[in-house]
Scaffold this motif. Structure first.
Motif, short mmCIF file in Angstrom:
data_model
loop_
_atom_site.label_atom_id
_atom_site.label_comp_id
_atom_site.label_asym_id
_atom_site.label_seq_id
_atom_site.Cartn_x
_atom_site.Cartn_y
_atom_site.Cartn_z
N TRP A 63 17.54 -57.36 -33.19
CA TRP A 63 18.40 -56.20 -33.44
C TRP A 63 18.75 -56.10 -34.91
CZ3 TRP A 63 23.43 -55.37 -35.14
CH2 TRP A 63 24.01 -54.13 -34.82
N LEU A 64 19.10 -57.24 -35.51
CA LEU A 64 19.44 -57.25 -36.93
C LEU A 64 18.25 -56.88 -37.81
CD1 LEU A 64 21.76 -60.37 -37.43
CD2 LEU A 64 22.36 -57.96 -37.70
N LEU A 65 17.06 -57.35 -37.42
CA LEU A 65 15.86 -57.00 -38.18
C LEU A 65 15.67 -55.48 -38.22
CD1 LEU A 65 13.27 -57.76 -39.69
CD2 LEU A 65 12.15 -58.01 -37.45
N ALA A 66 15.85 -54.83 -37.07
CA ALA A 66 15.70 -53.38 -37.02
C ALA A 66 16.76 -52.69 -37.88
CB ALA A 66 15.79 -52.90 -35.57
N ILE A 67 17.98 -53.21 -37.89
CA ILE A 67 19.05 -52.62 -38.70
C ILE A 67 18.77 -52.79 -40.19
CG2 ILE A 67 21.50 -52.75 -39.26
CD1 ILE A 67 20.91 -51.46 -36.56
N VAL A 68 18.28 -53.98 -40.57
CA VAL A 68 18.00 -54.25 -41.98
C VAL A 68 16.84 -53.40 -42.49
CG1 VAL A 68 17.12 -56.03 -43.56
CG2 VAL A 68 18.95 -56.59 -41.95
N VAL A 69 15.85 -53.13 -41.65
CA VAL A 69 14.68 -52.36 -42.06
C VAL A 69 14.99 -50.87 -42.17
CG1 VAL A 69 12.36 -51.63 -41.30
CG2 VAL A 69 13.02 -54.04 -41.18
N LEU A 70 16.03 -50.40 -41.49
CA LEU A 70 16.30 -48.96 -41.38
C LEU A 70 16.39 -48.22 -42.72
CD1 LEU A 70 16.74 -46.66 -39.39
CD2 LEU A 70 19.20 -47.16 -39.45
N PRO A 71 16.93 -48.80 -43.80
CA PRO A 71 16.95 -48.05 -45.07
C PRO A 71 15.57 -47.61 -45.55
CG PRO A 71 18.49 -49.88 -45.20
CD PRO A 71 17.75 -50.03 -43.90
N LEU A 72 14.52 -48.36 -45.20
CA LEU A 72 13.16 -47.97 -45.64
C LEU A 72 12.69 -46.68 -44.97
CD1 LEU A 72 10.52 -48.45 -47.14
CD2 LEU A 72 9.84 -50.00 -45.29
N PRO A 73 12.67 -46.59 -43.62
CA PRO A 73 12.26 -45.30 -43.03
C PRO A 73 13.22 -44.17 -43.34
CG PRO A 73 12.99 -46.83 -41.33
CD PRO A 73 12.86 -47.62 -42.58
N THR A 74 14.48 -44.49 -43.60
CA THR A 74 15.43 -43.46 -44.01
C THR A 74 14.99 -42.82 -45.32
OG1 THR A 74 17.28 -44.57 -42.92
CG2 THR A 74 17.83 -42.99 -44.65
N GLU A 75 14.60 -43.64 -46.29
CA GLU A 75 14.14 -43.13 -47.58
C GLU A 75 12.81 -42.39 -47.44
OE1 GLU A 75 13.93 -42.49 -51.76
OE2 GLU A 75 15.52 -42.78 -50.28
N ILE A 76 11.92 -42.90 -46.56
CA ILE A 76 10.62 -42.25 -46.36
C ILE A 76 10.81 -40.86 -45.75
CG2 ILE A 76 8.49 -42.34 -45.02
CD1 ILE A 76 8.48 -45.35 -45.42
N VAL A 77 11.68 -40.75 -44.77
CA VAL A 77 11.94 -39.45 -44.14
C VAL A 77 12.57 -38.49 -45.15
CG1 VAL A 77 13.37 -38.27 -42.43
CG2 VAL A 77 12.08 -40.29 -41.77
N GLY A 78 13.51 -38.98 -45.96
CA GLY A 78 14.16 -38.12 -46.94
C GLY A 78 13.21 -37.65 -48.03
N THR A 79 12.15 -38.44 -48.28
CA THR A 79 11.21 -38.10 -49.36
C THR A 79 10.04 -37.27 -48.87
OG1 THR A 79 11.79 -40.13 -50.54
CG2 THR A 79 9.72 -39.05 -51.17
N PHE A 80 9.48 -37.64 -47.70
CA PHE A 80 8.26 -37.00 -47.22
C PHE A 80 8.51 -35.95 -46.15
CE2 PHE A 80 6.92 -41.04 -49.01
CZ PHE A 80 5.87 -40.65 -49.80
N LEU A 104 7.79 -43.51 -37.85
CA LEU A 104 8.34 -44.77 -38.35
C LEU A 104 9.85 -44.84 -38.13
CD1 LEU A 104 7.77 -47.43 -39.84
CD2 LEU A 104 8.17 -46.21 -41.98
N TYR A 105 10.53 -43.75 -38.38
CA TYR A 105 11.99 -43.72 -38.21
C TYR A 105 12.37 -43.94 -36.75
CZ TYR A 105 16.80 -42.24 -38.98
OH TYR A 105 18.18 -42.19 -39.06
N TYR A 106 11.72 -43.21 -35.86
CA TYR A 106 12.05 -43.33 -34.44
C TYR A 106 11.65 -44.69 -33.88
CZ TYR A 106 13.65 -38.55 -33.75
OH TYR A 106 14.39 -37.39 -33.79
N ALA A 107 10.52 -45.23 -34.35
CA ALA A 107 10.10 -46.55 -33.89
C ALA A 107 11.12 -47.61 -34.30
CB ALA A 107 8.72 -46.89 -34.46
N ASN A 108 11.69 -47.47 -35.48
CA ASN A 108 12.73 -48.39 -35.94
C ASN A 108 13.96 -48.34 -35.03
OD1 ASN A 108 13.95 -49.15 -39.29
ND2 ASN A 108 14.47 -50.05 -37.34
N LEU A 109 14.40 -47.12 -34.73
CA LEU A 109 15.55 -46.96 -33.84
C LEU A 109 15.24 -47.49 -32.44
CD1 LEU A 109 16.90 -43.39 -34.73
CD2 LEU A 109 17.52 -45.61 -35.72
N LEU A 110 14.04 -47.25 -31.98
CA LEU A 110 13.66 -47.70 -30.65
C LEU A 110 13.66 -49.23 -30.57
CD1 LEU A 110 12.75 -46.68 -27.87
CD2 LEU A 110 10.39 -46.77 -28.69
N ALA A 111 13.20 -49.89 -31.63
CA ALA A 111 13.19 -51.35 -31.65
C ALA A 111 14.61 -51.90 -31.55
CB ALA A 111 12.52 -51.85 -32.93
#
Length: 244
Positions: free
Chosen positions: A130-147, A156-163
């Protein structure tokens, strides 16, 4: 002097010195016969909860850093201060959404673990996932905001939340199966875990549907996450119907 002439005096009967190797103390557990899943059994949950709170707070802080970096970029391009906001609405929106998501995950986690008194290996592993998924979340957040509306960004964003949600659901399943880990009034704690488990199942189904919608219609981005807002409403209606 001992019969050998050199050894120390023999200890009292039943002492560690006279006990054969591998034999447990009378009435004690034999470490060699411990079950594989019992290594963390009995560990207090408070330390894990404090560690989880600290990691989650750091992850929330990291979400804002890409927005902070926008200020020197805008200044270097000789644009106006207001362009930091008006020119990066997607990034700001993705930050706010991810902050709300992490906050909701943390509140749910805190509510569950406030009823937990001890841990086993399955709970520790699930919490680390659970912590790994929380720590990784800033990366897909930035990717979604950029692309923006790219399908991979949404996936990627939804897969992170699902994990993160699967790990939380797995921990609740462990607690339902092993109520000995619960603290305080056992019946109250079991009812809290049961309610949280139902909530996690509803959120998991809603997130899978939102994931499918985001892949089918990339323009939705993460607006399909609004389906998660329907889960508490549906659960309250169900509990009212059942007289709870």
């Amino acid at each position: 002097m001992s019969p050998s002439g050199f050894g120390a005096e023999a200890g009292p009967a039943g002492s560690d010195a006279s006990r054969p190797a591998g034999v447990a103390e009378p009435g004690g557990a034999d470490p060699g016969n411990a079950e594989p899943g019992e290594a963390e059994a009995g560990l207090p949950a408070e330390r894990l909860l404090l560690f989880t709170d600290a990691v989650t707070a750091i992850s929330l802080t990291l979400l804002i850093l890409p927005l902070v970096d926008l200020v020197p970029e805008v200044a270097g391009a000789h644009e106006h201060a207001v362009d930091v906001i008006t020119g990066h609405v997607d990034k700001i929106w993705s930050f706010l959404l991810s902050f709300a998501v992490v906050a909701r995950f943390w509140l749910s986690h805190h509510r569950v673990f406030s009823a937990v008194g001890s841990l086993d290996r399955a709970l520790v592993v699930g919490n680390m996932g659970w912590l790994l998924a929380i720590v990784v979340l800033p990366l897909p957040t930035e990717i979604v905001g950029t692309f923006g509306t790219e399908r991979f960004a949404a996936a990627l964003y939804y897969a992170n939340l699902l994990a993160a949600m699967v790990c939380q659901w797995a921990m609740l399943r462990v607690l339902r199966s092993h109520p000995e880990h619960l603290a305080g009034e056992r019946s109250t704690a079991r009812r809290r875990i049961a309610d949280a488990y139902v909530d996690a199942c509803g959120n998991l189904v809603a997130l899978i549907l939102a994931f499918a919608l985001a892949l089918a219609v990339p323009a939705l981005q993460y607006y399909s996450l609004l389906l998660l807002a329907l889960v508490p409403w549906a659960e309250s209606r169900l509990r009212r119907r059942n007289g709870r």
